[in-house]
Design a protein around this motif. Structure first.
Motif, short mmCIF file in Angstrom:
data_model
loop_
_atom_site.label_atom_id
_atom_site.label_comp_id
_atom_site.label_asym_id
_atom_site.label_seq_id
_atom_site.Cartn_x
_atom_site.Cartn_y
_atom_site.Cartn_z
N GLY A 2 0.97 -1.39 0.22
CA GLY A 2 0.14 0.36 -0.32
C GLY A 2 1.02 1.08 -0.14
N LEU A 3 0.96 2.09 -1.20
CA LEU A 3 1.84 2.56 -1.43
C LEU A 3 1.68 4.15 -1.28
N GLY A 4 0.62 4.18 -0.34
CA GLY A 4 -0.67 5.70 0.05
C GLY A 4 -0.05 6.62 1.12
N HIS A 5 -0.99 7.05 1.69
CA HIS A 5 -0.60 7.75 3.15
C HIS A 5 0.48 6.98 4.00
N LEU A 6 -0.07 6.34 3.91
CA LEU A 6 0.48 5.50 5.58
C LEU A 6 2.10 5.20 5.38
N GLY A 7 1.52 3.97 3.93
CA GLY A 7 2.85 3.44 2.62
C GLY A 7 4.40 4.39 3.15
N LEU A 8 3.80 5.28 2.33
CA LEU A 8 5.57 6.01 1.78
C LEU A 8 6.38 6.23 2.97
N PRO A 9 5.31 7.47 3.89
CA PRO A 9 6.52 7.09 5.46
C PRO A 9 6.91 6.53 5.35
N LEU A 10 6.31 5.04 6.04
CA LEU A 10 7.18 3.99 6.27
C LEU A 10 8.40 3.18 5.72
N VAL A 11 8.50 4.06 3.96
CA VAL A 11 9.03 3.70 3.33
C VAL A 11 10.25 4.11 3.42
N GLN A 12 10.13 5.75 3.78
CA GLN A 12 11.38 6.58 4.25
C GLN A 12 11.56 7.31 5.62
N ALA A 13 11.14 6.05 6.03
CA ALA A 13 12.34 5.72 6.89
C ALA A 13 12.68 4.58 7.23
N ALA A 14 12.13 3.50 6.84
CA ALA A 14 12.61 2.21 6.30
C ALA A 14 14.13 2.31 5.97
N VAL A 15 13.91 3.19 4.52
CA VAL A 15 15.09 3.66 4.01
C VAL A 15 16.42 4.28 4.30
N ALA A 16 15.74 5.16 5.06
CA ALA A 16 16.88 5.52 5.74
C ALA A 16 17.33 5.53 7.14
N ALA A 17 16.18 4.13 7.51
CA ALA A 17 17.32 3.47 7.89
C ALA A 17 18.63 2.34 7.97
N GLY A 18 18.72 2.20 6.66
CA GLY A 18 19.33 1.00 5.63
C GLY A 18 18.87 -0.38 5.33
N ILE A 19 17.55 -0.46 5.46
CA ILE A 19 16.93 -1.80 5.32
C ILE A 19 16.62 -2.16 3.88
N ASP A 20 16.62 -2.78 3.15
CA ASP A 20 16.57 -3.29 2.07
C ASP A 20 14.88 -3.18 1.98
N THR A 21 14.02 -2.21 0.69
CA THR A 21 12.69 -1.92 1.19
C THR A 21 12.06 -2.24 -0.16
N VAL A 22 10.51 -3.51 -0.55
CA VAL A 22 9.96 -2.83 -1.53
C VAL A 22 9.07 -2.78 -1.28
#
Length: 420
Positions: free
Chosen positions: A9-29
C-alpha cells in the motif's frame, strides 16, 4: 532480488514507512495493485499530495527502494507491513476491501518465519478476525506458530517536523508474546520508543481512542463556537484564557469541519464486537453529527454576512482561502472545503479559490478558478473565507485588502475580520 521489508500500500500510510525504513538502511520493496503510484514513484514523483517531496522520493529510490506491482516480491521478504487504505463506506462503517485484497496477495506467497504487521486504521478485532484467517487459509501456515502477526496502528501527522516517524512512539500488539517481540525488533530500528500493548485488540483500540479523542474535543469546541457567536462572546479570547490552566485542560480550536485520514470509529457497531452489544459510543456518534454540521454553519455565516452588507449569495463572488485539511500541506483528505464550495455553487455564488499548495482544484469533477494574485482576488471578491491558515498568508494585510473576510480558524488579529 530479496528484500528485508515489503510495504503493501503506497499511499499516505505506506510512503512515510518506506522513507523511514530506507533511511534506516533497510532494503525495502513497495507493493501496490494500482500501477499509478508505482509509475509515479519510479519517475521520482510523489503519488500522494502532501506526503513526500520529489527530492525525498529520489533519495528513497537511490537508497534502494523498489516500487512494484508484482506480488511475487512479497514471497521474498522477512517483514511485510500492510498499509492499505480503510476509508469509511457509504454506511459509515470501515471499508476493509483493500486490506482483504492485500492479505490475499500476501497469503499466497507467505513463507514461514515472516513477520506480518498491520498499520492500517481498523476496528478492534480486525487483526484476529479478518487478517489472521485470510493469511492462514491462503498460506496453510498458522499465525503465532509458523509466522508472526501483530498490529501497530500508524501514527502520522503529515508535515509535522517536530513529531517525526522516529520520534513518535510505536504501539505494538502481537498475537503472542513472541509476535510482539518480533514486531518490536523491527520497529526498534525505525523509532526511538516502542510501547507493547497486551495484544492486537488493545493496539487497535488505541488508535480508535486517539482518533475519537480528537473528534469529540473538536466537536465540543465547534459547539462552543456556535454558542459564543449567538451570545456575542469572543470564543478565541475564551480559549486563550482557558489554555493558561496548567491542569485538566487541553486546547482545541474550532473550524469549518474536520478533515484528515483518521475517521471516528464506534466499536459498538461492529459485527464482531459481541462483548458490547447494544452499547454504541454515543459520544462519538454525536461528535460526528456536530462536526458534520460545521460546513452548513459556515455557509449560514457567509449568507448572513453578505446579507448584512446588502448582497445576496446568488451572484456573489466568494473567494475560499486554503482548501487542504491542515495548514502548510497539500493533503486534501476529507477537507470541508469541497462541501462548502459545492453548497455555495448550489446557491448561485461565483466561487474561486487560492491555495499555495494546490494548483488545481476540482469540486464535483468541475475545475474551480484559481486566483493568481491573492490580494487582487480578495479585493475583487464580495466575500473572502479563510478555511485554512497556511503560513504564507499575511492575514493582517489580507484583512485590509478584503471587502469582507470570514475567518473560520481564528487566525486573524482581533477585530480585523469576522471570526467563526
Amino acid at each position: 532480488m530479496p528484500a528485508d521489508l515489503a510495504v503493501i500500500g503506497l499511499g499516505h500510510l505506506g510512503l512515510p514507512l518506506v522513507q523511514a525504513a530506507v533511511a534506516a538502511g533497510i532494503d525495502t520493496v513497495g507493493y501496490d495493485t494500482d500501477p499509478r503510484p508505482c509509475a509515479e514513484l519510479r519517475a521520482g514523483r510523489t503519488p500522494v499530495e502532501g506526503s513526500l517531496t520529489a527530492s525525498e522520493v529520489r533519495r528513497m529510490l537511490s537508497g534502494g527502494f523498489r516500487p512494484t506491482t508484482s506480488a511475487a516480491e512479497l514471497g521474498r521478504v522477512r517483514t511485510a507491513v500492510i498499509c492499505s487504505p480503510t476509508p469509511l463506506g457509504p454506511d459509515r462503517t470501515v471499508d476493509l476491501t483493500a486490506l482483504r485484497d492485500a492479505a490475499r496477495a500476501l497469503a499466497a506467497r507467505l513463507r514461514p518465519h515472516t513477520t506480518v504487521l498491520l498499520e492500517s486504521a481498523v476496528p478492534p478485532g480486525t487483526t484476529e478476525n479478518v487478517l489472521r484467517p485470510l493469511l492462514e487459509e491462503g498460506s496453510g501456515l498458522v499465525a503465532g506458530r509458523d509466522f508472526h502477526l501483530a498490529c501497530s496502528p500508524s501514527r502520522l501527522d503529515p508535515g509535522n517536523r517536530t513529531h517525526t516517524y522516529a520520534s513518535t512512539p510505536k504501539v505494538i500488539g502481537g498475537l503472542t508474546p513472541a509476535c510482539t517481540e518480533s514486531a518490536a525488533a523491527f520497529y526498534g530500528r525505525l523509532t526511538d520508543k516502542v510501547v507493547r500493548a497486551r495484544g492486537p485488540r488493545e493496539a487497535e483500540m488505541t488508535k480508535v481512542l486517539e482518533t475519537n479523542f480528537r473528534h469529540v474535543n473538536i466537536a465540543l469546541v465547534n459547539e462552543m463556537a456556535v454558542a459564543c457567536h449567538d451570545l456575542g462572546v469572543d470564543l478565541w479570547d475564551v480559549i486563550r484564557c482557558a489554555e493558561t490552566k496548567p491542569f485538566g485542560f487541553h486546547p482545541f480550536r474550532p473550524g469549518p469541519g474536520v478533515g484528515g485520514h483518521g475517521v471516528p470509529v464506534d466499536p459498538g457497531s461492529l459485527p464482531y464486537s459481541g462483548r458490547t452489544p447494544g452499547h454504541p459510543l454515543r459520544m462519538v456518534s454525536l461528535a460526528q453529527e456536530i462536526n458534520d454540521r460545521m460546513p452548513s454553519y459556515v455557509i449560514q455565516r457567509c449568507a448572513t454576512l453578505l446579507n448584512e452588507h446588502g448582497k445576496s449569495v446568488r451572484g456573489a463572488r466568494v473567494l475560499l482561502l486554503g482548501v487542504t485539511y491542515k495548514p502548510d500541506s497539500a493533503d486534501q483528505e476529507a477537507s470541508p472545503a469541497c462541501e462548502i464550495a459545492g453548497r455555495l455553487m448550489d446557491m448561485g455564488a461565483q466561487v474561486g479559490y487560492h491555495d499555495p499548495h494546490v494548483l488545481d482544484w476540482r469540486v464535483r469533477q468541475l475545475p474551480v478558478p484559481r486566483a493568481d494574485s491573492l490580494y487582487e482576488a480578495a479585493a475583487a471578491a464580495d466575500l473572502t473565507v479563510l478555511l485554512q491558515q497556511h503560513r504564507t498568508y499575511d492575514l493582517q494585510g489580507l484583512a485590509v485588502k478584503a471587502q469582507l473576510l470570514l475567518d473560520t480558524r481564528g487566525a486573524t488579529p482581533a477585530g480585523a475580520a469576522h471570526r467563526l
